[in-house]
Design a protein around this motif. Structure first.
Motif, short mmCIF file in Angstrom:
data_model
loop_
_atom_site.label_atom_id
_atom_site.label_comp_id
_atom_site.label_asym_id
_atom_site.label_seq_id
_atom_site.Cartn_x
_atom_site.Cartn_y
_atom_site.Cartn_z
N PHE A 8 -18.10 6.77 -0.72
CA PHE A 8 -18.49 7.98 -1.44
C PHE A 8 -20.02 8.10 -1.51
CE2 PHE A 8 -18.21 10.91 -5.03
CZ PHE A 8 -16.97 11.47 -4.88
N MET A 9 -20.66 7.02 -1.96
CA MET A 9 -22.12 7.02 -2.14
C MET A 9 -22.84 7.19 -0.80
SD MET A 9 -22.19 6.70 -5.37
CE MET A 9 -23.87 6.40 -5.81
N LYS A 10 -22.28 6.53 0.23
CA LYS A 10 -22.96 6.56 1.55
C LYS A 10 -22.50 7.75 2.41
CE LYS A 10 -23.93 1.65 1.76
NZ LYS A 10 -23.20 0.39 1.78
N LYS A 11 -21.64 8.60 1.82
CA LYS A 11 -21.12 9.78 2.56
C LYS A 11 -20.43 9.38 3.87
CE LYS A 11 -24.16 13.36 0.67
NZ LYS A 11 -24.74 12.66 -0.45
N ILE A 12 -19.64 8.30 3.80
CA ILE A 12 -18.87 7.85 4.97
C ILE A 12 -17.53 8.60 4.95
CG2 ILE A 12 -17.63 5.88 6.00
CD1 ILE A 12 -19.81 4.04 4.71
N ALA A 13 -17.18 9.22 6.07
CA ALA A 13 -15.87 9.89 6.17
C ALA A 13 -14.82 8.81 6.44
CB ALA A 13 -15.89 10.92 7.28
N GLY A 14 -14.47 8.08 5.41
CA GLY A 14 -13.64 6.89 5.59
C GLY A 14 -12.15 7.14 5.46
N ALA A 15 -11.40 6.06 5.64
CA ALA A 15 -9.94 6.14 5.53
C ALA A 15 -9.41 4.89 4.82
CB ALA A 15 -9.31 6.26 6.91
N VAL A 16 -8.45 5.11 3.94
CA VAL A 16 -7.76 3.99 3.27
C VAL A 16 -6.30 4.05 3.71
CG1 VAL A 16 -7.11 2.96 1.04
CG2 VAL A 16 -9.29 4.19 1.26
N VAL A 17 -5.75 2.88 4.06
CA VAL A 17 -4.33 2.81 4.38
C VAL A 17 -3.71 1.74 3.49
CG1 VAL A 17 -2.58 2.41 6.15
CG2 VAL A 17 -4.75 3.47 6.78
N ASN A 18 -2.75 2.16 2.68
CA ASN A 18 -2.05 1.23 1.79
C ASN A 18 -0.69 0.88 2.39
OD1 ASN A 18 -4.09 1.23 -0.23
ND2 ASN A 18 -3.40 3.26 -0.87
N ILE A 19 -0.41 -0.42 2.52
CA ILE A 19 0.88 -0.83 3.08
C ILE A 19 1.89 -0.91 1.93
CG2 ILE A 19 2.15 -2.45 4.52
CD1 ILE A 19 -0.20 -1.09 6.01
#
Ligand code: NDP
Length: 247
Positions: free
Chosen positions: A129-140
């Protein structure tokens, strides 16, 4: 390569689905940090990493220990300079009928399978969020979190909790282009299902439309899809990897 140059943090990479996750992400060009109780076959990971020009790092950590997990997550974020992908994979079962279930078995499963994902997301996703990364979380998660399963009230509650967690976090961070999805595997051949005897496995296969258990790589490929650009407009989704079980 689907995730070339990305940085990925995975919990529980020593064996089973975690081992397939670490291997697949490395093969697809990502550098992988994994946290867990044991290292597994680190030399094999290094060989795969070398072939794809990536890096692999391990930090010993009990994800059920909140203070240890928070410390390890902060260290990993600092060392990596931020993550593009977080995969919450570490999980345990402590099965028993609910009337006889010890509170410790309930708490251990919730701490490992659910609270760890929450704590890790707080650190890793806030950093995205802070670094403005277009990230992804995957929960198993698990199909058991969708369908329920007798003898697994603790496990089913943790996995259903992960689904609610996934959808809620997805709503919170979607405006920042961070995607949060879950994979709900059915019965996958790992040490978790090796506990079943042949009779139990045959009974299970009868319930699965594809009439066989899945492999760890089936789950890893689904996670990979949910964290690469192929799924760039998908968030809050629960992808069933079950051979049709639970449809
Ligand atoms: P395994 O039991 O084969 O592996 C579990 C992994 O989690 C291991 O790497 C283990 O590390 C790690 N782990 C467990 N407890 C902790 C802890 N306290 N701290 C750090 N790491 C820990 O399970 P699977 O590979 O089958 O399961 C992986 C995930 O997939 C789990 O969340 C599980 O619930 C889910 N799942 C599995 C299904 C299946 O049929 N196998 C079906 C649906 C969901 P170590 O080796 O060091 O103990």
């Amino acid at each position: 390569m689907l995730v070339q140059g990305r940085k990925v943090l995975i919990t529980g990479g020593s064996r089973g689905i975690g081992r397939a996750l670490v291997s697949e992400y490395l093969r697809e060009g990502a550098s992988v940090w994994y946290l867990g109780l044991r290292k597994g076959d680190f030399e094999e990971y290094q060989r795969i990493a070398q072939a794809s020009g990536a890096q692999v790092s391990f930090a010993e950590c009990d994800v059920a220990d909140a203070a240890a997990l928070t410390g390890a997550a902060k260290d990993a974020v600092k060392a990596a300079g931020g993550f593009d992908v977080l995969v919450n994979n570490a999980g345990i079962t402590r099965d028993g009928l609910s009337f006889r279930m010890a509170l410790k078995d309930w708490n251990d499963v919730l701490a490992t399978n659910l609270t760890a994902a929450f704590l890790l997301s707080q650190i890793v996703v806030q950093d995205m969020f802070m670094k403005k990364i277009a990230g992804a979380v995957v929960n198993i998660s698990s199909i058991v979190g969708v369908m329920g399963n007798g003898g697994q009230v603790n496990y089913a509650a943790s996995k259903a909790g992960l689904i609610g967690f996934t959808k809620s976090l997805a709503r919170e961070v979607a405006p920042r282009n961070i995607r949060v999805n879950a994979v709900a595997p059915g019965f996958i051949q790992t040490s978790m299902t090796d506990k079943l005897n042949e009779e139990q496995k045959a009974a299970l296969e009868k319930q699965i439309p594809m009439a066989r258990l899945g492999g760890p790589e089936d789950v890893a490929k689904a996670a990979l899809f949910l964290s690469c650009d192929l799924s760039s407009y998908i968030t809050g989704h629960v992808l069933h990897v079950t051979g049709g079980l639970g449809m």
